[in-house]
Design a protein around this motif. Structure first.
Motif, PDB file in Angstrom:
ATOM      1  N   ARG A 110       0.826  -1.210   0.000  1.00 37.85           N
ATOM      2  CA  ARG A 110       0.000   0.000   0.000  1.00 37.85           C
ATOM      3  C   ARG A 110       0.857   1.256   0.000  1.00 37.85           C
ATOM      4  NH1 ARG A 110      -3.842  -1.840   4.416  1.00 37.85           N
ATOM      5  NH2 ARG A 110      -2.316  -0.802   5.698  1.00 37.85           N
ATOM      6  N   GLY A 111       2.127   1.125   0.399  1.00 37.08           N
ATOM      7  CA  GLY A 111       3.007   2.291   0.490  1.00 37.08           C
ATOM      8  C   GLY A 111       2.925   2.965   1.844  1.00 37.08           C
ATOM      9  N   ASP A 112       2.276   2.298   2.824  1.00 39.76           N
ATOM     10  CA  ASP A 112       2.168   2.855   4.172  1.00 39.76           C
ATOM     11  C   ASP A 112       3.472   2.694   4.952  1.00 39.76           C
ATOM     12  OD1 ASP A 112      -0.425   3.366   3.573  1.00 39.76           O
ATOM     13  OD2 ASP A 112      -1.274   1.803   4.831  1.00 39.76           O
ATOM     14  N   LEU A 113       4.313   1.764   4.514  1.00 42.16           N
ATOM     15  CA  LEU A 113       5.510   1.434   5.264  1.00 42.16           C
ATOM     16  C   LEU A 113       6.698   1.399   4.313  1.00 42.16           C
ATOM     17  CD1 LEU A 113       6.273   0.535   8.184  1.00 42.16           C
ATOM     18  CD2 LEU A 113       6.154  -1.795   7.368  1.00 42.16           C
ATOM     19  N   LEU A 114       7.780   2.040   4.713  1.00 42.43           N
ATOM     20  CA  LEU A 114       9.005   2.050   3.923  1.00 42.43           C
ATOM     21  C   LEU A 114      10.114   1.426   4.755  1.00 42.43           C
ATOM     22  CD1 LEU A 114       8.657   5.725   2.665  1.00 42.43           C
ATOM     23  CD2 LEU A 114       7.969   3.666   1.471  1.00 42.43           C
ATOM     24  N   VAL A 115      11.186   0.974   4.106  1.00 39.90           N
ATOM     25  CA  VAL A 115      12.281   0.298   4.799  1.00 39.90           C
ATOM     26  C   VAL A 115      13.507   1.207   4.809  1.00 39.90           C
ATOM     27  CG1 VAL A 115      13.790  -1.720   4.816  1.00 39.90           C
ATOM     28  CG2 VAL A 115      11.413  -1.964   4.133  1.00 39.90           C
ATOM     29  N   LYS A 116      14.137   1.323   5.981  1.00 39.85           N
ATOM     30  CA  LYS A 116      15.335   2.142   6.120  1.00 39.85           C
ATOM     31  C   LYS A 116      16.411   1.348   6.838  1.00 39.85           C
ATOM     32  CE  LYS A 116      16.940   6.629   7.730  1.00 39.85           C
ATOM     33  NZ  LYS A 116      16.555   7.965   8.166  1.00 39.85           N
ATOM     34  N   VAL A 117      17.658   1.514   6.405  1.00 40.21           N
ATOM     35  CA  VAL A 117      18.789   0.829   7.039  1.00 40.21           C
ATOM     36  C   VAL A 117      19.659   1.871   7.721  1.00 40.21           C
ATOM     37  CG1 VAL A 117      20.837  -0.576   6.639  1.00 40.21           C
ATOM     38  CG2 VAL A 117      18.751  -1.067   5.384  1.00 40.21           C
ATOM     39  N   LEU A 118      19.967   1.605   9.002  1.00 33.73           N
ATOM     40  CA  LEU A 118      20.812   2.491   9.800  1.00 33.73           C
ATOM     41  C   LEU A 118      22.167   1.839  10.052  1.00 33.73           C
ATOM     42  CD1 LEU A 118      18.229   3.764  12.436  1.00 33.73           C
ATOM     43  CD2 LEU A 118      18.886   4.821  10.282  1.00 33.73           C
ATOM     44  N   GLY A 119      23.145   2.629  10.481  1.00 33.55           N
ATOM     45  CA  GLY A 119      24.523   2.147  10.551  1.00 33.55           C
ATOM     46  C   GLY A 119      24.999   1.581  11.860  1.00 33.55           C
ATOM     47  N   GLU A 120      24.112   1.161  12.761  1.00 33.75           N
ATOM     48  CA  GLU A 120      24.571   0.588  14.029  1.00 33.75           C
ATOM     49  C   GLU A 120      25.031  -0.842  13.792  1.00 33.75           C
ATOM     50  OE1 GLU A 120      22.425  -0.559  18.100  1.00 33.75           O
ATOM     51  OE2 GLU A 120      22.275   1.582  17.607  1.00 33.75           O
ATOM     52  N   GLY A 121      26.226  -1.155  14.278  1.00 33.57           N
ATOM     53  CA  GLY A 121      26.781  -2.487  14.076  1.00 33.57           C
ATOM     54  C   GLY A 121      27.766  -2.487  12.922  1.00 33.57           C
ATOM     55  N   GLU A 122      28.312  -3.661  12.637  1.00 32.36           N
ATOM     56  CA  GLU A 122      29.310  -3.797  11.566  1.00 32.36           C
ATOM     57  C   GLU A 122      28.831  -4.833  10.558  1.00 32.36           C
ATOM     58  OE1 GLU A 122      32.028  -1.890  11.247  1.00 32.36           O
ATOM     59  OE2 GLU A 122      31.420  -0.854  13.078  1.00 32.36           O
ATOM     60  N   ILE A 123      29.359  -4.731   9.336  1.00 28.95           N
ATOM     61  CA  ILE A 123      29.061  -5.711   8.295  1.00 28.95           C
ATOM     62  C   ILE A 123      30.407  -6.199   7.764  1.00 28.95           C
ATOM     63  CG2 ILE A 123      28.855  -4.082   6.364  1.00 28.95           C
ATOM     64  CD1 ILE A 123      26.240  -6.685   6.886  1.00 28.95           C
ATOM     65  N   ASP A 124      30.579  -7.523   7.665  1.00 31.41           N
ATOM     66  CA  ASP A 124      31.900  -8.062   7.304  1.00 31.41           C
ATOM     67  C   ASP A 124      31.926  -8.726   5.926  1.00 31.41           C
ATOM     68  OD1 ASP A 124      30.396 -10.279   7.778  1.00 31.41           O
ATOM     69  OD2 ASP A 124      31.612 -11.062   9.426  1.00 31.41           O
ATOM     70  N   ARG A 125      30.877  -8.513   5.129  1.00 32.76           N
ATOM     71  CA  ARG A 125      30.846  -9.107   3.786  1.00 32.76           C
ATOM     72  C   ARG A 125      30.187  -8.133   2.817  1.00 32.76           C
ATOM     73  NH1 ARG A 125      26.286 -10.864   6.383  1.00 32.76           N
ATOM     74  NH2 ARG A 125      24.454 -11.233   5.090  1.00 32.76           N
ATOM     75  N   ALA A 126      30.409  -8.378   1.542  1.00 31.53           N
ATOM     76  CA  ALA A 126      29.829  -7.506   0.517  1.00 31.53           C
ATOM     77  C   ALA A 126      28.357  -7.856   0.326  1.00 31.53           C
ATOM     78  CB  ALA A 126      30.590  -7.667  -0.790  1.00 31.53           C
ATOM     79  N   ILE A 127      27.488  -6.880   0.554  1.00 31.03           N
ATOM     80  CA  ILE A 127      26.049  -7.086   0.350  1.00 31.03           C
ATOM     81  C   ILE A 127      25.506  -5.969  -0.533  1.00 31.03           C
ATOM     82  CG2 ILE A 127      25.641  -8.317   2.521  1.00 31.03           C
ATOM     83  CD1 ILE A 127      24.525  -5.671   3.659  1.00 31.03           C
ATOM     84  N   THR A 128      24.384  -6.251  -1.173  1.00 32.41           N
ATOM     85  CA  THR A 128      23.685  -5.242  -1.955  1.00 32.41           C
ATOM     86  C   THR A 128      22.419  -4.878  -1.194  1.00 32.41           C
ATOM     87  OG1 THR A 128      24.507  -6.256  -3.973  1.00 32.41           O
ATOM     88  CG2 THR A 128      22.676  -4.714  -4.196  1.00 32.41           C
ATOM     89  N   VAL A 129      22.215  -3.590  -0.981  1.00 30.59           N
ATOM     90  CA  VAL A 129      21.055  -3.122  -0.241  1.00 30.59           C
ATOM     91  C   VAL A 129      20.224  -2.227  -1.156  1.00 30.59           C
ATOM     92  CG1 VAL A 129      20.276  -1.796   1.752  1.00 30.59           C
ATOM     93  CG2 VAL A 129      22.282  -3.241   1.948  1.00 30.59           C
ATOM     94  N   LYS A 130      18.978  -2.656  -1.448  1.00 30.54           N
ATOM     95  CA  LYS A 130      18.056  -1.865  -2.268  1.00 30.54           C
ATOM     96  C   LYS A 130      16.812  -1.588  -1.423  1.00 30.54           C
ATOM     97  CE  LYS A 130      19.439  -3.970  -6.634  1.00 30.54           C
ATOM     98  NZ  LYS A 130      19.005  -4.808  -7.762  1.00 30.54           N
ATOM     99  N   VAL A 131      16.851  -0.495  -0.675  1.00 30.42           N
ATOM    100  CA  VAL A 131      15.735  -0.127   0.197  1.00 30.42           C
ATOM    101  C   VAL A 131      15.360   1.329  -0.045  1.00 30.42           C
ATOM    102  CG1 VAL A 131      16.219  -1.843   1.989  1.00 30.42           C
ATOM    103  CG2 VAL A 131      17.319   0.383   2.087  1.00 30.42           C
ATOM    104  N   HIS A 132      14.338   1.823   0.684  1.00 30.07           N
ATOM    105  CA  HIS A 132      13.831   3.175   0.455  1.00 30.07           C
ATOM    106  C   HIS A 132      14.774   4.259   0.962  1.00 30.07           C
ATOM    107  CE1 HIS A 132      10.230   0.505   0.494  1.00 30.07           C
ATOM    108  NE2 HIS A 132      10.034   1.151  -0.636  1.00 30.07           N
ATOM    109  N   LYS A 133      15.425   4.010   2.108  1.00 31.41           N
ATOM    110  CA  LYS A 133      16.354   4.994   2.669  1.00 31.41           C
ATOM    111  C   LYS A 133      17.521   4.271   3.327  1.00 31.41           C
ATOM    112  CE  LYS A 133      14.323   9.166   2.495  1.00 31.41           C
ATOM    113  NZ  LYS A 133      14.858  10.308   1.855  1.00 31.41           N
ATOM    114  N   VAL A 134      18.704   4.902   3.279  1.00 32.19           N
ATOM    115  CA  VAL A 134      19.894   4.378   3.943  1.00 32.19           C
ATOM    116  C   VAL A 134      20.603   5.557   4.595  1.00 32.19           C
ATOM    117  CG1 VAL A 134      22.074   3.151   3.635  1.00 32.19           C
ATOM    118  CG2 VAL A 134      20.140   2.561   2.210  1.00 32.19           C
ATOM    119  N   SER A 135      20.998   5.391   5.855  1.00 35.20           N
ATOM    120  CA  SER A 135      21.711   6.476   6.527  1.00 35.20           C
ATOM    121  C   SER A 135      23.121   6.578   5.954  1.00 35.20           C
ATOM    122  CB  SER A 135      21.762   6.242   8.039  1.00 35.20           C
ATOM    123  OG  SER A 135      22.660   5.195   8.331  1.00 35.20           O
ATOM    124  N   ALA A 136      23.734   7.745   6.142  1.00 32.91           N
ATOM    125  CA  ALA A 136      25.068   7.984   5.591  1.00 32.91           C
ATOM    126  C   ALA A 136      26.090   7.023   6.188  1.00 32.91           C
ATOM    127  CB  ALA A 136      25.472   9.431   5.856  1.00 32.91           C
TER     128      ALA A 136
END
Length: 153
Positions: A110-136
């Motif tokens: 419906r578009g009532d909910l969007l997905v956002k990724v924030l930078g808390e924590g660490e990532i140790d592998r190459a991933i592709t992120v396709k979401v509505h918003k991503v923090s700097a």
């Protein structure tokens, strides 16, 4: 059948209540107004909910006040530490979050909910992120790990 013989069906017509026409009517003497008081007098035009000067119930209750923006965007937030928990997934899209049961499908469609990724924590592998918003900070960490970020909006 003549016009003067027409009658409405039984029960369709109810006689008007005639108050103040003697005790035999059942609505005599005080005419259904009880005894004394402001509501027994003529000129009684109190508004609904009036409590005689006491703060009315509707004002005493802590109901919702203010304004809710109908165009408000609600985000379901995920941290990098949340993405790290799924080592088998290399591409994160809103559909992936739905399949994992973390985001309700109906709200997303419906578009009532969007997905956002924030930078808390660490990532140790190459991933592709396709979401509505991503923090700097999240974008920086994902790209530092060799991943890719794509914003859908």
């Amino acid at each position: 059948m003549k016009q003067n013989e027409l009658r409405p069906p039984v029960g369709a017509h109810k006689d008007r209540k005639r108050v103040g026409r003697g005790t035999g009517s059942g609505h005599g003497k005080t005419a259904g107004r009880g005894t004394k008081g402001q509501k027994a007098r003529t000129g009684n035009d109190l508004r609904i909910g009036f409590e005689g000067g006491q703060n009315p119930l509707i004002q005493r209750m802590p109901f919702k006040r203010g304004f809710t923006n109908p165009n408000r965007k609600e985000y379901k937030v995920f941290n990098l530490s949340d993405l790290q928990r799924f080592p088998s997934i290399s591409e994160f899209t809103p559909e992936v979050f739905v399949d994992l049961g973390l985001v309700p499908r109906k709200k997303l469609e419906r578009g009532d909910l969007l997905v956002k990724v924030l930078g808390e924590g660490e990532i140790d592998r190459a991933i592709t992120v396709k979401v509505h918003k991503v923090s700097a900070s999240a974008k920086e960490k994902i790209e530092a790990a060799g991943g890719r970020v794509e914003e859908l909006i």
